[in-house]
Scaffold this active site. Sequence first.
Site, PDB file in Angstrom:
ATOM      1  N   PRO A  42      40.452  39.736  33.478  1.00 11.49           N
ATOM      2  CA  PRO A  42      40.404  39.353  32.066  1.00 11.49           C
ATOM      3  C   PRO A  42      41.607  38.552  31.591  1.00 11.49           C
ATOM      4  CG  PRO A  42      40.822  41.704  32.318  1.00 11.49           C
ATOM      5  CD  PRO A  42      40.432  41.182  33.659  1.00 11.49           C
ATOM      6  N   ASN A  43      41.306  37.589  30.738  1.00 14.47           N
ATOM      7  CA  ASN A  43      42.294  36.776  30.014  1.00 14.47           C
ATOM      8  C   ASN A  43      43.024  35.756  30.874  1.00 14.47           C
ATOM      9  OD1 ASN A  43      41.901  37.926  27.398  1.00 14.47           O
ATOM     10  ND2 ASN A  43      42.924  39.759  28.147  1.00 14.47           N
ATOM     11  N   ARG A  96      49.272  30.216  26.934  1.00 13.55           N
ATOM     12  CA  ARG A  96      49.932  31.251  26.121  1.00 13.55           C
ATOM     13  C   ARG A  96      50.980  31.944  26.995  1.00 13.55           C
ATOM     14  NH1 ARG A  96      45.387  32.924  23.008  1.00 13.55           N
ATOM     15  NH2 ARG A  96      44.632  30.997  22.083  1.00 13.55           N
ATOM     16  N   TYR A 124      54.058  34.157  32.136  1.00 16.33           N
ATOM     17  CA  TYR A 124      53.082  33.802  33.168  1.00 16.33           C
ATOM     18  C   TYR A 124      53.228  32.387  33.716  1.00 16.33           C
ATOM     19  CZ  TYR A 124      50.902  38.126  31.617  1.00 16.33           C
ATOM     20  OH  TYR A 124      50.663  39.432  31.314  1.00 16.33           O
ATOM     21  N   ASN A 145      43.427  38.889  41.402  1.00 15.44           N
ATOM     22  CA  ASN A 145      44.329  39.287  40.324  1.00 15.44           C
ATOM     23  C   ASN A 145      43.445  40.001  39.304  1.00 15.44           C
ATOM     24  OD1 ASN A 145      45.973  39.685  38.159  1.00 15.44           O
ATOM     25  ND2 ASN A 145      46.870  37.634  38.166  1.00 15.44           N
ATOM     26  N   ALA A 152      44.561  43.081  33.507  1.00 11.01           N
ATOM     27  CA  ALA A 152      44.829  44.410  32.941  1.00 11.01           C
ATOM     28  C   ALA A 152      43.974  45.506  33.565  1.00 11.01           C
ATOM     29  CB  ALA A 152      44.618  44.368  31.428  1.00 11.01           C
ATOM     30  N   HIS A 162      45.387  48.341  35.876  1.00  6.07           N
ATOM     31  CA  HIS A 162      46.004  49.578  35.403  1.00  6.07           C
ATOM     32  C   HIS A 162      44.996  50.578  34.845  1.00  6.07           C
ATOM     33  CE1 HIS A 162      49.221  46.712  35.757  1.00  6.07           C
ATOM     34  NE2 HIS A 162      48.765  46.000  34.744  1.00  6.07           N
ATOM     35  N   ASP A 212      36.714  51.359  43.346  1.00  3.80           N
ATOM     36  CA  ASP A 212      35.567  51.860  44.101  1.00  3.80           C
ATOM     37  C   ASP A 212      34.734  50.711  44.663  1.00  3.80           C
ATOM     38  OD1 ASP A 212      36.306  54.458  43.596  1.00  3.80           O
ATOM     39  OD2 ASP A 212      34.802  54.812  42.036  1.00  3.80           O
ATOM     40  N   GLU A 267      45.889  42.137  46.546  1.00  5.42           N
ATOM     41  CA  GLU A 267      46.091  42.172  45.094  1.00  5.42           C
ATOM     42  C   GLU A 267      47.296  41.296  44.753  1.00  5.42           C
ATOM     43  OE1 GLU A 267      46.876  46.171  43.752  1.00  5.42           O
ATOM     44  OE2 GLU A 267      47.726  45.481  41.859  1.00  5.42           O
ATOM     45  N   HIS A 278      49.719  39.408  41.525  1.00  2.00           N
ATOM     46  CA  HIS A 278      50.086  39.303  40.112  1.00  2.00           C
ATOM     47  C   HIS A 278      51.100  38.197  39.925  1.00  2.00           C
ATOM     48  CE1 HIS A 278      48.001  42.996  39.149  1.00  2.00           C
ATOM     49  NE2 HIS A 278      48.529  43.510  40.250  1.00  2.00           N
ATOM     50  N   LEU A 279      50.943  37.469  38.845  1.00  4.41           N
ATOM     51  CA  LEU A 279      51.903  36.419  38.509  1.00  4.41           C
ATOM     52  C   LEU A 279      53.261  37.015  38.165  1.00  4.41           C
ATOM     53  CD1 LEU A 279      49.268  34.803  36.241  1.00  4.41           C
ATOM     54  CD2 LEU A 279      50.378  33.498  38.064  1.00  4.41           C
ATOM     55  N   SER A 280      53.249  38.025  37.322  1.00  3.41           N
ATOM     56  CA  SER A 280      54.504  38.607  36.836  1.00  3.41           C
ATOM     57  C   SER A 280      54.941  39.771  37.716  1.00  3.41           C
ATOM     58  CB  SER A 280      54.304  39.099  35.392  1.00  3.41           C
ATOM     59  OG  SER A 280      53.348  40.142  35.349  1.00  3.41           O
ATOM     60  N   ARG A 299      58.253  45.350  33.812  1.00  3.46           N
ATOM     61  CA  ARG A 299      57.731  45.223  32.455  1.00  3.46           C
ATOM     62  C   ARG A 299      57.461  46.612  31.860  1.00  3.46           C
ATOM     63  NH1 ARG A 299      52.948  41.042  32.590  1.00  3.46           N
ATOM     64  NH2 ARG A 299      53.336  41.170  30.343  1.00  3.46           N
ATOM     65  N   ARG A 325      52.382  49.160  33.281  1.00  2.00           N
ATOM     66  CA  ARG A 325      52.005  48.143  34.271  1.00  2.00           C
ATOM     67  C   ARG A 325      52.457  48.505  35.689  1.00  2.00           C
ATOM     68  NH1 ARG A 325      50.073  43.877  31.025  1.00  2.00           N
ATOM     69  NH2 ARG A 325      51.203  43.775  29.075  1.00  2.00           N
TER      70      ARG A 325
HETATM   71  O1  CA2 Z   1      51.068  39.407  36.136  1.00  2.00           O
HETATM   72  C1  CA2 Z   1      49.837  39.387  36.286  1.00  2.00           C
HETATM   73  O2  CA2 Z   1      49.262  38.572  36.998  1.00  2.00           O
HETATM   74  C2  CA2 Z   1      48.964  40.381  35.498  1.00  2.00           C
HETATM   75  O3  CA2 Z   1      47.876  40.753  36.335  1.00  2.00           O
HETATM   76  C3  CA2 Z   1      48.468  39.628  34.289  1.00  2.00           C
HETATM   77  C4  CA2 Z   1      47.671  40.516  33.336  1.00  2.00           C
HETATM   78  C5  CA2 Z   1      48.454  41.779  32.983  1.00  2.00           C
HETATM   79  O4  CA2 Z   1      47.658  42.635  32.176  1.00  2.00           O
HETATM   80  C6  CA2 Z   1      48.892  42.517  34.215  1.00  2.00           C
HETATM   81  O5  CA2 Z   1      49.643  43.644  33.832  1.00  2.00           O
HETATM   82  C7  CA2 Z   1      49.730  41.630  35.114  1.00  2.00           C
HETATM   83  C8  CA2 Z   1      47.385  39.743  32.054  1.00  2.00           C
HETATM   84  C9  CA2 Z   1      46.527  38.547  32.299  1.00  2.00           C
HETATM   85  C10 CA2 Z   1      46.415  37.795  31.021  1.00  2.00           C
HETATM   86  O6  CA2 Z   1      46.785  36.482  31.288  1.00  2.00           O
HETATM   87  C11 CA2 Z   1      47.354  35.783  30.290  1.00  2.00           C
HETATM   88  C12 CA2 Z   1      47.844  34.554  30.645  1.00  2.00           C
HETATM   89  C13 CA2 Z   1      48.470  33.793  29.714  1.00  2.00           C
HETATM   90  C14 CA2 Z   1      48.594  34.252  28.413  1.00  2.00           C
HETATM   91  C15 CA2 Z   1      48.082  35.473  28.059  1.00  2.00           C
HETATM   92  C16 CA2 Z   1      47.458  36.247  29.008  1.00  2.00           C
END
Ligand code: CA2
Length: 144
Positions: free
Chosen positions: A9-10, A17, A22, A73, A76, A79, A86, A97, A99-101, A106, A110
């Site tokens: 998601p997102n 953003r 990110y 990836n 959210a 978590h 499953d 798996e 993750h960007l961050s 954080r 997370r």
């Molecule tokens: O660091 C990552 O890749 C995450 O999977 C990104 C998720 C976050 O919930 C995880 O804890 C870590 C959030 C993805 C939303 O992506 C956005 C990108 C740009 C601006 C806003 C959200």
Amino acid sequence: MKIALVHGPNLRLLGRREPEVYGTDTLDDVNARVVALAAELGAEVEVFQSNHEGELVDFIDEASGRVDGFLINPGAFTHTSIALRDALVGVERPFVEVHLSNTHGREAFRRHSYLSGVAAGVVFGFGLQSYLLGLRGLVARLGG
Ligand code: CA2
């Protein structure tokens, strides 16, 4: 060798953003770089993104018949989602798996991932490079 690249998601907001968290690469940039590296490594990539947990579960199940592994990836859902865990265990395909961050630097919520314990490997904190490192690991795991 065929790999599914799955975004949760997102992640469509990437590059538009929160660049301080990110980075400035867009989802299209990430996809293009993964596809290009995969080609160098002799792998083909199918990309899927959804904001919906059930759609991700359905895709994993349905794609498992035609791919050798998953680079994911989960956003959210990392978590929160026992259903994704499953699904990935159930299809019996290795997954990495990514993750960007740096999810360990954080908020405390997370730090826990429902997926890490059953993943072939986990890469986090390197922005777009997390995907490329993860892809290399997955291809090596698949014998490429
Ligand atoms: O660091 C990552 O890749 C995450 O999977 C990104 C998720 C976050 O919930 C995880 O804890 C870590 C959030 C993805 C939303 O992506 C956005 C990108 C740009 C601006 C806003 C959200």
